[in-house]
Design an enzyme around this catalytic site. Structure first.
Site, PDB file in Angstrom:
ATOM      1  N   GLU A  88     -10.248  12.855   6.697  1.00  0.00           N
ATOM      2  CA  GLU A  88     -10.098  14.126   5.989  1.00  0.00           C
ATOM      3  C   GLU A  88     -11.428  14.860   5.859  1.00  0.00           C
ATOM      4  O   GLU A  88     -11.503  16.071   6.076  1.00  0.00           O
ATOM      5  CB  GLU A  88      -9.532  13.885   4.600  1.00  0.00           C
ATOM      6  CG  GLU A  88      -8.133  13.317   4.553  1.00  0.00           C
ATOM      7  CD  GLU A  88      -7.770  12.924   3.136  1.00  0.00           C
ATOM      8  OE1 GLU A  88      -7.278  13.794   2.398  1.00  0.00           O
ATOM      9  OE2 GLU A  88      -7.989  11.753   2.768  1.00  0.00           O
TER      10      GLU A  88
ATOM     11  N   GLU B 113      -9.068   4.116  -2.899  1.00  0.00           N
ATOM     12  CA  GLU B 113      -7.788   3.851  -3.547  1.00  0.00           C
ATOM     13  C   GLU B 113      -8.001   3.141  -4.883  1.00  0.00           C
ATOM     14  O   GLU B 113      -9.080   2.614  -5.167  1.00  0.00           O
ATOM     15  CB  GLU B 113      -6.886   2.986  -2.656  1.00  0.00           C
ATOM     16  CG  GLU B 113      -6.663   3.564  -1.266  1.00  0.00           C
ATOM     17  CD  GLU B 113      -5.546   2.879  -0.500  1.00  0.00           C
ATOM     18  OE1 GLU B 113      -4.699   2.211  -1.142  1.00  0.00           O
ATOM     19  OE2 GLU B 113      -5.516   3.005   0.740  1.00  0.00           O
TER      20      GLU B 113
ATOM     21  N   HIS C 265      -3.783  14.100  -0.143  1.00  0.00           N
ATOM     22  CA  HIS C 265      -4.080  13.278   1.033  1.00  0.00           C
ATOM     23  C   HIS C 265      -2.960  13.377   2.064  1.00  0.00           C
ATOM     24  O   HIS C 265      -3.219  13.576   3.263  1.00  0.00           O
ATOM     25  CB  HIS C 265      -4.274  11.822   0.609  1.00  0.00           C
ATOM     26  CG  HIS C 265      -4.395  10.876   1.762  1.00  0.00           C
ATOM     27  ND1 HIS C 265      -5.476  10.874   2.620  1.00  0.00           N
ATOM     28  CD2 HIS C 265      -3.560   9.892   2.209  1.00  0.00           C
ATOM     29  CE1 HIS C 265      -5.320   9.935   3.546  1.00  0.00           C
ATOM     30  NE2 HIS C 265      -4.159   9.330   3.319  1.00  0.00           N
TER      31      HIS C 265
ATOM     32  N   LYS D 156      -4.576  -1.695  10.020  1.00  0.00           N
ATOM     33  CA  LYS D 156      -4.795  -1.758   8.583  1.00  0.00           C
ATOM     34  C   LYS D 156      -5.026  -3.173   8.065  1.00  0.00           C
ATOM     35  O   LYS D 156      -5.573  -3.348   6.981  1.00  0.00           O
ATOM     36  CB  LYS D 156      -3.567  -1.182   7.857  1.00  0.00           C
ATOM     37  CG  LYS D 156      -3.244   0.247   8.211  1.00  0.00           C
ATOM     38  CD  LYS D 156      -4.228   1.218   7.638  1.00  0.00           C
ATOM     39  CE  LYS D 156      -4.099   1.298   6.142  1.00  0.00           C
ATOM     40  NZ  LYS D 156      -5.032   2.282   5.558  1.00  0.00           N
TER      41      LYS D 156
ATOM     42  N   ASP E 262       0.855  -1.183   0.000  1.00  0.00           N
ATOM     43  CA  ASP E 262       0.000   0.000   0.000  1.00  0.00           C
ATOM     44  C   ASP E 262       0.889   1.232   0.000  1.00  0.00           C
ATOM     45  O   ASP E 262       1.723   1.412   0.895  1.00  0.00           O
ATOM     46  CB  ASP E 262      -0.901  -0.009   1.232  1.00  0.00           C
ATOM     47  CG  ASP E 262      -1.972   1.074   1.166  1.00  0.00           C
ATOM     48  OD1 ASP E 262      -2.407   1.400   0.052  1.00  0.00           O
ATOM     49  OD2 ASP E 262      -2.382   1.576   2.231  1.00  0.00           O
TER      50      ASP E 262
ATOM     51  N   GLN F 149      -4.452   2.374  14.791  1.00  0.00           N
ATOM     52  CA  GLN F 149      -3.257   2.775  14.047  1.00  0.00           C
ATOM     53  C   GLN F 149      -2.470   3.854  14.795  1.00  0.00           C
ATOM     54  O   GLN F 149      -1.233   3.823  14.853  1.00  0.00           O
ATOM     55  CB  GLN F 149      -3.657   3.278  12.661  1.00  0.00           C
ATOM     56  CG  GLN F 149      -2.487   3.639  11.761  1.00  0.00           C
ATOM     57  CD  GLN F 149      -2.937   4.075  10.371  1.00  0.00           C
ATOM     58  OE1 GLN F 149      -4.132   4.098  10.077  1.00  0.00           O
ATOM     59  NE2 GLN F 149      -1.990   4.425   9.533  1.00  0.00           N
TER      60      GLN F 149
ATOM     61  N   THR G  82      -9.044  -5.537   3.430  1.00  0.00           N
ATOM     62  CA  THR G  82      -8.864  -4.681   2.258  1.00  0.00           C
ATOM     63  C   THR G  82      -9.785  -5.212   1.177  1.00  0.00           C
ATOM     64  O   THR G  82      -9.674  -6.381   0.798  1.00  0.00           O
ATOM     65  CB  THR G  82      -7.403  -4.706   1.763  1.00  0.00           C
ATOM     66  OG1 THR G  82      -6.533  -4.231   2.796  1.00  0.00           O
ATOM     67  CG2 THR G  82      -7.236  -3.840   0.526  1.00  0.00           C
TER      68      THR G  82
ATOM     69  N   ASP H 252      -9.092   0.301   1.350  1.00  0.00           N
ATOM     70  CA  ASP H 252      -8.168  -0.192   2.366  1.00  0.00           C
ATOM     71  C   ASP H 252      -8.646   0.319   3.721  1.00  0.00           C
ATOM     72  O   ASP H 252      -8.159   1.323   4.242  1.00  0.00           O
ATOM     73  CB  ASP H 252      -6.743   0.272   2.066  1.00  0.00           C
ATOM     74  CG  ASP H 252      -5.722  -0.478   2.894  1.00  0.00           C
ATOM     75  OD1 ASP H 252      -5.952  -1.658   3.200  1.00  0.00           O
ATOM     76  OD2 ASP H 252      -4.691   0.115   3.238  1.00  0.00           O
TER      77      ASP H 252
ATOM     78  N   GLU I 134     -10.924   4.068   2.886  1.00  0.00           N
ATOM     79  CA  GLU I 134      -9.912   4.762   2.106  1.00  0.00           C
ATOM     80  C   GLU I 134     -10.153   4.478   0.631  1.00  0.00           C
ATOM     81  O   GLU I 134     -10.147   3.321   0.202  1.00  0.00           O
ATOM     82  CB  GLU I 134      -8.492   4.322   2.502  1.00  0.00           C
ATOM     83  CG  GLU I 134      -8.104   4.765   3.906  1.00  0.00           C
ATOM     84  CD  GLU I 134      -6.636   4.546   4.209  1.00  0.00           C
ATOM     85  OE1 GLU I 134      -5.951   3.883   3.395  1.00  0.00           O
ATOM     86  OE2 GLU I 134      -6.165   5.030   5.257  1.00  0.00           O
TER      87      GLU I 134
ATOM     88  N   ARG J 111      -8.435   4.049  12.675  1.00  0.00           N
ATOM     89  CA  ARG J 111      -7.532   5.163  12.959  1.00  0.00           C
ATOM     90  C   ARG J 111      -7.036   5.164  14.400  1.00  0.00           C
ATOM     91  O   ARG J 111      -5.886   5.553  14.659  1.00  0.00           O
ATOM     92  CB  ARG J 111      -8.252   6.491  12.674  1.00  0.00           C
ATOM     93  CG  ARG J 111      -8.749   6.654  11.249  1.00  0.00           C
ATOM     94  CD  ARG J 111      -7.615   6.756  10.262  1.00  0.00           C
ATOM     95  NE  ARG J 111      -8.113   6.953   8.893  1.00  0.00           N
ATOM     96  CZ  ARG J 111      -7.350   6.958   7.816  1.00  0.00           C
ATOM     97  NH1 ARG J 111      -6.041   6.763   7.930  1.00  0.00           N
ATOM     98  NH2 ARG J 111      -7.880   7.133   6.608  1.00  0.00           N
TER      99      ARG J 111
END
Length: 432
Positions: free
Chosen positions: A375, A213, A144, A265, A137, A252, A269, A245, A211, A249
């Site tokens: 975000e 991606e 971002h 993470k 990844d 992490q 996925t 993915d 996320e 948070r």
């Protein structure tokens, strides 16, 4: 990857009726693995609302002029053997399948395969398109990375000193890559204590995020110790998928120093079921953003390697309506696909057929183009309003759908990627 390839000719039409709204016109022909009810999985190509069974087409001898032992490539539960066959075989098979489905061709009909080898997509089960051996990844989107830097380091430089010099990435966990539609269970994990000196909390993540991606699947392997040059990336990149993915948070944030992402993470996925081949995207490559400072020689690739791929994220709370919460474009990506692959192998590391490389979250320059909740809500400070619901992070029962397409305006056919859908299940209760 030629714009002159007849398989992307916008005037080419199929004898199979294809709805105008379909993202799978004759110019797309994405590959995947599917299983009819009660039958073994095998490789197919999406066309309109249907799937063409390539195992049946190969068994009839219609792919003998395009590939060596095609039955072995397609009567298989994954795309891995086809990925290993290389770009010459990929191109030959694509041209042959396109010809078989083009208006005026009767080869399938003459063998009854217009009935026996075509299945409605809604009547079959999509499977993970390949056996993913390794997963990387990346963190390749400038917008971002800048947003997260401002959220996490509000009084410092948002970008770390290495970011503009190399495609930052980490090795993920291939065993938890799942196909679109697979539910995602809220992970358990350690989280930062509320008070300094207190022990960490262990329990369900309270800051579960998506996320947005885009990823690519690799083809032929390189030898150990032999890097793949950026200008030869097209020989090793088979096609693209959408990727969610998922990220916890809070888990992490507690674990990632000093070694980076781990359990926050690796729990899931999700990828799309259909792999859009590089050749189908030939009309949509555009110049990449200017890189400043100039990159090292091993990261330079000729040609246009930013993709004009439109992306969106939709969130549906349980029992409520769907809300599109973000729209952006993949053309914003700072580090391109060839640069990602060249950097990954620059130390002599190998890639194998079916490895997955994901872009990292794709965000744009405006608040409504941010590809993650951290975000969109600016770290939880600005909750999203979804009708009568509010969200800072995902709640149980929420469904997230990623969508993407190229073209669809003027003479350009709409090249769809198929959705990535996942619904959040409650965490398994902690056992003592």
């Amino acid at each position: 990857m030629s714009r002159g390839d007849p398989t992307v000719d916008p005037q080419r039409v199929s004898w199979l009726p294809i709805p105008d709204s379909s993202g799978f016109p004759l110019q797309n022909l994405p590959y995947g693995v599917f299983a009819p009810p009660g039958e073994m999985p095998r490789v197919g190509v999406a066309i309109g609302e249907h799937v063409l069974d390539l195992a049946a087409v190969a068994a009839a001898g219609l792919l003998d002029d395009a590939a060596d032992r095609p039955a072995e490539l397609f009567a298989a539960p994954s795309l891995n053997r086809f990925l290993a066959a290389g770009s010459a075989t990929w191109g030959a098979v694509r041209r042959r399948v396109s010809a078989l489905l083009t208006a005026g061709n009767v080869d399938l009909a003459d063998r009854g395969l217009d009935r026996r080898a075509l299945f409605r997509q809604d009547a079959v089960e999509p499977r993970l398109p390949c056996e993913v051996g390794d997963y990387v990844d990346f963190y390749s989107c400038l917008e971002h990375a800048t947003n997260l830097g401002r959220i996490m380091r509000p009084h410092g430089d948002p970008l770390l000193p290495n970011w503009r010099h190399l495609p930052v990435g980490y090795h993920g966990r291939a065993g938890t890559i799942v196909v679109s539609g697979t539910p995602v269970r809220r992970p358990l994990g350690q989280q930062r204590p509320a008070d300094v000196g207190a022990p960490p909390r262990f329990g369900p993540s309270r800051m579960l995020d998506f996320e947005l991606e885009v990823g690519f699947l690799t083809g032929p392997a390189n030898a150990l110790g032999e890097p793949i040059p950026a200008d030869r990336a097209a020989e090793h990149i088979f096609g693209l998928v959408l990727v969610n993915d998922w990220s916890a948070r809070d888990i992490q944030a507690w674990e990632y120093q000093p070694l980076g992402p781990f359990l926050g993470k690796s729990f899931a996925t999700s990828i799309s079921a259909w792999v859009v081949p590089l050749d189908a995207l030939a009309p949509f490559w555009v110049p990449a953003p200017t890189q400043d400072p100039p990159v090292e020689a091993y990261l330079r690739a000729d040609g246009d390697w930013a993709l004009d791929l439109q992306l969106e994220v939709a969130l549906t709370p349980a029992g409520a309506d769907e809300h599109v919460v973000a729209r952006t474009s993949f053309r914003h990506l700072y580090w391109t696909l060839p640069q990602q692959l060249a950097h990954l192998t620059s130390n002599g590391a190998t890639v194998r057929p079916g490895d997955l490389c994901a872009s990292g979250t794709v965000s744009g320059p405006t608040p409504d183009s941010r590809g993650s909740l951290i975000e969109l809500t600016w770290g939880g400070e600005q909750p999203l309003v979804l009708g009568d619901r509010r969200r800072t992070y995902l709640e149980d029962g929420d469904t997230v759908v990623l969508r993407g397409h190229c073209g669809g305006g003027g003479d350009a056919p709409r090249i769809g990627f198929g959705p990535v859908r996942g619904r959040i299940l409650p965490a398994e209760q902690e056992t003592t």
